[in-house]
Each structure stands twice: as structure tokens, then as C-alpha cells.
Scaffold this motif. Sequence first.
Motif, short mmCIF file in Angstrom:
data_model
loop_
_atom_site.label_atom_id
_atom_site.label_comp_id
_atom_site.label_asym_id
_atom_site.label_seq_id
_atom_site.Cartn_x
_atom_site.Cartn_y
_atom_site.Cartn_z
N THR A 183 0.83 -1.20 0.00
CA THR A 183 0.00 0.00 0.00
C THR A 183 0.86 1.25 0.00
O THR A 183 0.57 2.22 -0.72
CB THR A 183 -0.95 0.01 1.22
N LEU A 187 0.86 4.05 -2.94
CA LEU A 187 0.56 5.46 -2.73
C LEU A 187 1.65 6.36 -3.30
O LEU A 187 1.39 7.48 -3.73
CB LEU A 187 0.36 5.75 -1.24
N PRO A 190 0.99 4.96 -7.86
CA PRO A 190 -0.02 3.95 -8.17
C PRO A 190 0.02 3.49 -9.62
O PRO A 190 -0.35 2.35 -9.92
CB PRO A 190 -1.35 4.65 -7.86
N PRO A 308 -5.49 10.17 4.20
CA PRO A 308 -5.46 8.72 4.47
C PRO A 308 -6.78 8.24 5.08
O PRO A 308 -7.34 8.92 5.94
CB PRO A 308 -4.32 8.56 5.47
N TRP A 312 -7.01 0.69 5.21
CA TRP A 312 -6.70 0.17 3.89
C TRP A 312 -6.99 -1.32 3.92
O TRP A 312 -6.47 -2.03 4.78
CB TRP A 312 -5.24 0.40 3.51
#
Length: 323
Positions: A183, A187, A190, A308, A312
Motif C-alpha cells: 500500500t 501510494l 499507483p 489517508p 486500507w
Amino acid sequence: MTGGDADGWAGMDHWDWNDHEDVRRRLDAGADPERWGAGGSRPLHRAAVFGSPEVVAELARRVADVDALEDGATALWEAVVAGRSENARALAAAGADPGWIGYGDWTPGRLSLAGPEPHLFPLAEDQPRLTEAERAVAEEGRRLIAALGDIYYDGLGLACVAGIDAEEAIRRLEATPADAELTAELLEDPYAYDPDETLRIIGVTTVPGGCVVTQPWGYGPSMPGVHTRLSAGTVSYGLYANPKSGNQGSIHRDGVCEGWDLHPGGGPDAEEGPADVLFSYVYCYQAVAYSLAYAGLRPTDARAVIGPPDHWVELPDRDYWAT
């Protein structure tokens, strides 16, 4: 988008309707003030949305009817919907009618009461003002748009779900915590990954009124199979800000798709009723705010959208295009 040679507007694009000298030169050389391009488009309507007040006033002096219709609306209506207050004033000064009855039985004058300049036109004492419910819609729209701020959302996918929090959304989706290292890399960049590798990684955040499922880089949250699960017993509005074709919306209610390939933030439609016309006006050009507000969500900032998020997570591997 440009007009054709026959009407004298060849080569005109959106920005050229701000060039008063060029527009006046074209008109003096025989450009048709009543027609632009194909399909019954009108120069005054183009200028009302994209042009300057000086160009609007110039064209208004040259047309036979300042309230002539294009797609069932006057140029003044279009200026009000587009938030072009100076152009709306120029049209009113040229004789355009703020009391013309438009979509959903709204007039430009009354609709403007819900906009950024509620005193745009002087209204007679006997003309109706906004109801308390209509005023609340307008006030919430201004609050929400301000809370989100000027965010970049091209390529964003959203699911805006009423009445459930992030934990319930994760349970319904049977999602599991996403790999933290992946992840973090995602970020950072992407688009370094194949989209198919990252569609199942999503963010989920609780907000007042429900929750937001987000993917700043793709359409994952807007896939039908996501919404059928999230919308059980409630409503979910999906948005994919497609960089190639524009904003695409969808509505799912209690697991059933009620609308697909919609255009959130596209402005009022002639077929809409009074409440929908007001809603579409308040959120015109505000696709993200429109999507959140449709589901009754009231975030206080943009975090649920751009991150954020609270969590996630990764969706299980299944066909999310099969509903």
C-alpha cells in the motif's frame, strides 16, 4: 469544440468567447448571432457559459430574442446554472427574464437564491422565495463544497454509502487488511502497477451519515459487485472520475442498480423534478460533493476521499462485474 464556416464562427473554442474584439469583428463581418455550429446551438448560450459579460452584452444586442431557447433553456438560465453571475447580470440588463419558468418549474431568479449570490436579481415581493427545506439543501451544499476544498480527483473511484460505518462496510465486503508495504509503494506511484493488480485495494472511512470507500487511482469502488454488497438495506452512490470520458455515476439501493452511467455534477436536466433540479444546481461542477450528498454523507474535510482513510483493505478475489 469549434463551429463551422457557414455561420462565421469557424475556429471558436471555449476561451474565444471572452475575446470581445474578435466576436464583434466576426459579427460585423456577417457572423450569425443566432446560430453557432451544428445542432441548433446559439452563440449567446455559448457566451453565457464560457464568455465575458462584454461578449454577452454584444450578442444580446444583436439577437432577435434574448430569451430564445437552446435545449429548452434560455441563455440566462444557463448563466445562472453555470455560476456566471456577471454574465447573468449582463443578460438581465439586456432584457432577459429572470422569471422565465425553466426546468422543474424553477425560474432563473428563484434558482439563483440557492446559489453563491442569492441577491443576483431583484425579486418582486410577491415572488416566492426558497422554502426552509430548499434553503437547507443550499446551505449544506455550500458547507460541503467548502469542506472538500479544491481537490484533484481525476481517476478517483468512490462508493458513498448511507447509514453504515467503515467496519460494517468491511464486513459486508469480506475485506481483509491490505499489505502495508504494498500500500505504501502504491501510494507513492499507483500507476507503476498494472491496474488489475491494485483494483482490490481500497480505503474505507467512517463519516457523519455513513462511510466512504475510496480508491484515488482507479474505479475499484464503483464496480457493481461492490455496490450490491454495500447497499443492502440502504443506498450507495458510486463515482468514477474517468480521465478519458468524464465523471460516471451510479445508484444502488438495497442491492439493486437504479441508475448507471450517470453524470454527477453535470447540472440540472429538463426531465428532473423540482427537488432534483435544485440538488443538481447546488452541486453543479462538483461531482465528488454531489456523490457524497446524494447518499446523505456529511464529511467535514476531504480525508475520506483523498486519504489517508481509516482502513486500507483488500477485497477478496471475485468477479465484481457480476451483480
